[in-house]
Design a protein around this motif. Structure first.
Motif, mmCIF file in Angstrom:
data_model
loop_
_atom_site.group_PDB
_atom_site.id
_atom_site.type_symbol
_atom_site.label_atom_id
_atom_site.label_comp_id
_atom_site.label_asym_id
_atom_site.label_seq_id
_atom_site.Cartn_x
_atom_site.Cartn_y
_atom_site.Cartn_z
ATOM 1 N N ARG A 8 0.797 -1.227 0.000
ATOM 2 C CA ARG A 8 0.000 0.000 0.000
ATOM 3 C C ARG A 8 0.829 1.276 0.000
ATOM 4 N NH1 ARG A 8 -4.584 1.517 4.564
ATOM 5 N NH2 ARG A 8 -5.238 3.525 3.665
ATOM 6 N N PHE A 9 1.869 1.332 0.802
ATOM 7 C CA PHE A 9 2.608 2.585 0.948
ATOM 8 C C PHE A 9 3.884 2.625 0.084
ATOM 9 C CE2 PHE A 9 0.193 2.208 4.936
ATOM 10 C CZ PHE A 9 -0.543 3.382 4.832
ATOM 11 N N SER A 10 3.993 1.723 -0.856
ATOM 12 C CA SER A 10 5.150 1.719 -1.755
ATOM 13 C C SER A 10 5.061 2.877 -2.742
ATOM 14 C CB SER A 10 5.214 0.399 -2.527
ATOM 15 O OG SER A 10 6.154 0.475 -3.581
ATOM 16 N N PRO A 11 6.188 3.502 -3.079
ATOM 17 C CA PRO A 11 6.157 4.547 -4.112
ATOM 18 C C PRO A 11 5.689 4.016 -5.468
ATOM 19 C CG PRO A 11 8.418 3.957 -3.533
ATOM 20 C CD PRO A 11 7.536 3.326 -2.512
ATOM 21 N N PHE A 12 5.834 2.693 -5.678
ATOM 22 C CA PHE A 12 5.368 2.101 -6.932
ATOM 23 C C PHE A 12 3.856 2.177 -7.080
ATOM 24 C CE2 PHE A 12 9.403 -0.458 -6.566
ATOM 25 C CZ PHE A 12 10.019 0.093 -7.675
ATOM 26 N N GLN A 13 3.137 2.502 -5.989
ATOM 27 C CA GLN A 13 1.689 2.665 -6.084
ATOM 28 C C GLN A 13 1.310 3.912 -6.877
ATOM 29 O OE1 GLN A 13 -0.967 1.006 -5.353
ATOM 30 N NE2 GLN A 13 -0.371 -0.615 -3.941
ATOM 31 N N LEU A 14 2.218 4.873 -6.954
ATOM 32 C CA LEU A 14 1.952 6.085 -7.713
ATOM 33 C C LEU A 14 2.089 5.797 -9.202
ATOM 34 C CD1 LEU A 14 3.948 8.637 -5.521
ATOM 35 C CD2 LEU A 14 1.469 8.228 -5.530
ATOM 36 N N LYS A 15 1.079 6.174 -9.962
ATOM 37 C CA LYS A 15 1.043 5.839 -11.383
ATOM 38 C C LYS A 15 2.287 6.316 -12.126
ATOM 39 C CE LYS A 15 -1.582 6.702 -15.616
ATOM 40 N NZ LYS A 15 -2.777 7.355 -16.205
ATOM 41 N N GLN A 16 2.716 7.555 -11.838
ATOM 42 C CA GLN A 16 3.859 8.106 -12.565
ATOM 43 C C GLN A 16 5.137 7.303 -12.278
ATOM 44 O OE1 GLN A 16 1.723 9.709 -10.687
ATOM 45 N NE2 GLN A 16 1.057 11.648 -11.613
ATOM 46 N N ILE A 17 5.321 6.922 -11.022
ATOM 47 C CA ILE A 17 6.511 6.148 -10.656
ATOM 48 C C ILE A 17 6.421 4.739 -11.218
ATOM 49 C CG2 ILE A 17 7.801 5.169 -8.718
ATOM 50 C CD1 ILE A 17 7.139 7.666 -7.129
ATOM 51 N N ASP A 18 5.231 4.161 -11.153
ATOM 52 C CA ASP A 18 5.025 2.818 -11.705
ATOM 53 C C ASP A 18 5.369 2.794 -13.194
ATOM 54 O OD1 ASP A 18 4.159 0.093 -11.659
ATOM 55 O OD2 ASP A 18 2.237 0.717 -12.498
ATOM 56 N N GLU A 19 4.871 3.771 -13.926
ATOM 57 C CA GLU A 19 5.152 3.825 -15.361
ATOM 58 C C GLU A 19 6.643 4.013 -15.638
ATOM 59 O OE1 GLU A 19 2.813 3.915 -18.531
ATOM 60 O OE2 GLU A 19 2.530 2.433 -16.966
ATOM 61 N N ALA A 20 7.264 4.920 -14.885
ATOM 62 C CA ALA A 20 8.673 5.221 -15.121
ATOM 63 C C ALA A 20 9.575 4.054 -14.756
ATOM 64 C CB ALA A 20 9.074 6.460 -14.316
ATOM 65 N N ALA A 21 9.263 3.365 -13.680
ATOM 66 C CA ALA A 21 10.153 2.325 -13.167
ATOM 67 C C ALA A 21 9.839 0.932 -13.691
ATOM 68 C CB ALA A 21 10.094 2.303 -11.633
ATOM 69 N N ASN A 22 8.584 0.698 -14.093
ATOM 70 C CA ASN A 22 8.172 -0.680 -14.363
ATOM 71 C C ASN A 22 7.806 -1.002 -15.801
ATOM 72 O OD1 ASN A 22 8.546 -1.674 -11.757
ATOM 73 N ND2 ASN A 22 6.513 -1.012 -11.092
ATOM 74 N N THR A 23 7.548 -0.010 -16.630
ATOM 75 C CA THR A 23 7.152 -0.317 -18.010
ATOM 76 C C THR A 23 8.220 -1.150 -18.712
ATOM 77 O OG1 THR A 23 5.789 1.675 -18.206
ATOM 78 C CG2 THR A 23 6.555 0.663 -20.255
ATOM 79 N N VAL A 24 9.454 -0.673 -18.699
ATOM 80 C CA VAL A 24 10.543 -1.407 -19.350
ATOM 81 C C VAL A 24 10.873 -2.677 -18.577
ATOM 82 C CG1 VAL A 24 13.002 -1.334 -19.916
ATOM 83 C CG2 VAL A 24 11.531 0.592 -20.511
ATOM 84 N N GLU A 25 10.899 -2.583 -17.254
ATOM 85 C CA GLU A 25 11.220 -3.750 -16.422
ATOM 86 C C GLU A 25 10.306 -4.925 -16.735
ATOM 87 O OE1 GLU A 25 12.981 -5.831 -12.980
ATOM 88 O OE2 GLU A 25 13.604 -4.066 -14.119
ATOM 89 N N PHE A 26 9.005 -4.687 -16.754
ATOM 90 C CA PHE A 26 8.066 -5.774 -16.977
ATOM 91 C C PHE A 26 8.049 -6.220 -18.432
ATOM 92 C CE2 PHE A 26 5.609 -4.130 -13.087
ATOM 93 C CZ PHE A 26 6.317 -4.978 -12.251
ATOM 94 N N PHE A 27 8.245 -5.284 -19.356
ATOM 95 C CA PHE A 27 8.321 -5.686 -20.764
ATOM 96 C C PHE A 27 9.494 -6.632 -20.989
ATOM 97 C CE2 PHE A 27 10.474 -5.009 -24.850
ATOM 98 C CZ PHE A 27 9.534 -5.595 -25.684
ATOM 99 N N VAL A 28 10.659 -6.266 -20.499
ATOM 100 C CA VAL A 28 11.848 -7.101 -20.696
ATOM 101 C C VAL A 28 11.656 -8.471 -20.048
ATOM 102 C CG1 VAL A 28 14.293 -7.369 -20.141
ATOM 103 C CG2 VAL A 28 13.441 -5.178 -20.978
ATOM 104 N N HIS A 29 11.138 -8.497 -18.828
ATOM 105 C CA HIS A 29 10.977 -9.791 -18.157
ATOM 106 C C HIS A 29 9.866 -10.628 -18.786
ATOM 107 C CE1 HIS A 29 14.116 -9.159 -15.416
ATOM 108 N NE2 HIS A 29 13.489 -8.357 -14.585
ATOM 109 N N THR A 30 8.855 -9.978 -19.346
ATOM 110 C CA THR A 30 7.847 -10.723 -20.096
ATOM 111 C C THR A 30 8.493 -11.440 -21.271
ATOM 112 O OG1 THR A 30 6.001 -9.299 -19.458
ATOM 113 C CG2 THR A 30 5.783 -10.472 -21.530
#
Length: 211
Positions: A86-108
Motif C-alpha cells: 500500500r505505501f510503496s512509491p510504486f503505487q503512484l502511477k507516474q513512478i510505476d510507469e517510469a520504473a516498471n514499463t521497461v522492467e516488466f516488458f523485458v521480463h515478459t
C-alpha cells in the motif's frame, strides 16, 4: 485507466503462471521461479533490492532472493499480480510507469522468448514510441561498458548512440527489439547488425550490455 506498466505486469504474471516454476528464461541461471522472486523482492523489499546496483548490498540481496524463491510459486504469482504494498512509491502511477514499463516488458520477453514455440508480439505504435523514448534516455548507460562503438537505429532512420568508439556497429530494429538488445538479450532480439565483422561478433557476445 490501464497503463503500460500494469498491462505488462499482468501479462508477465500470466506467462509465469502458465510456464510453471521450472521453465527456462533468458536470464542466465534463472528459472521462472527465480525471475518471479526477483520481481517480488524488487517491489517489496527495498532494503535488499539495492543489491542490484550496489556491490556491498549484493550478499543481502542474494539471501533475500533465496528466501523468496522457496515460497510457494502461487504466492509469488499472486504478489506480482496484485502489485506493490500500500505505501510503496510504486503505487503512484507516474513512478510505476517510469520504473516498471521497461522492467516488466523485458521480463515478459525473458519468459516468452526462452520457450521453443514463441512468436513475436504485435506491439501498438504508441507502446513502441514509449519504449523508444526510454531507450533514448538510457542508451549510454546501457552501453557504457562495451568494447565497440554502438548505434541503435530504427527502421525510419532515428538513432541513439549507446557507446562512442571505433569500430562502430549499427543495430537496426523496432524499438522493442533494440531495447531487448541493449538490455543484454542479444541472441533473442530481432535486429540487423552492420559494421566490422569482428566487432559484430564481439558485440553479440558482450556481457557488458545492460544494467
Amino acid at each position: 485507466m490501464s497503463t503500460f506498466a500494469k498491462r505488462e505486469r499482468l501479462l508477465l504474471a500470466d506467462l509465469l503462471e502458465t510456464a510453471g516454476p521450472d521453465a527456462p528464461t533468458l536470464c542466465e541461471g534463472w528459472r521462472t521461479r527465480d525471475l518471479a522472486a526477483h520481481v517480488v523482492v524488487r517491489e517489496r523489499r527495498p532494503d535488499a533490492a539495492g543489491g542490484q546496483l550496489i556491490k556491498q548490498l549484493a550478499p543481502r540481496l542474494e539471501k533475500v532472493m533465496a528466501e523468496y524463491a522457496v515460497k510457494p510459486y502461487e504466492e509469488l504469482i499472486r504478489l506480482i499480480r496484485t502489485g506493490p504494498p500500500r505505501f510503496s512509491p510504486f503505487q503512484l502511477k507516474q513512478i510505476d510507469e517510469a520504473a516498471n514499463t521497461v522492467e516488466f516488458f523485458v521480463h515478459t520477453e525473458d519468459v516468452r522468448r526462452a520457450q521453443p514455440d514463441w512468436s513475436p508480439r504485435e506491439l501498438d505504435p504508441v507502446f513502441q514510441e514509449t519504449l523508444w523514448s526510454r531507450l533514448e534516455r538510457t542508451a549510454r548507460l546501457l552501453g557504457r561498458g562495451i568494447p565497440t562503438g554502438l548505434v541503435l537505429r530504427r527502421p525510419d532512420g532515428q538513432t541513439a548512440v549507446a557507446h562512442r568508439g571505433a569500430p562502430v556497429v549499427t543495430v537496426t530494429g523496432e524499438p522493442s527489439e533494440l531495447l531487448l538488445f541493449a538490455f543484454g538479450r542479444q541472441s533473442a532480439a530481432h535486429v540487423e547488425l552492420d559494421g566490422d565483422k569482428d566487432a559484430i561478433t564481439t558485440l553479440q557476445q558482450a556481457k557488458q550490455l545492460g544494467i
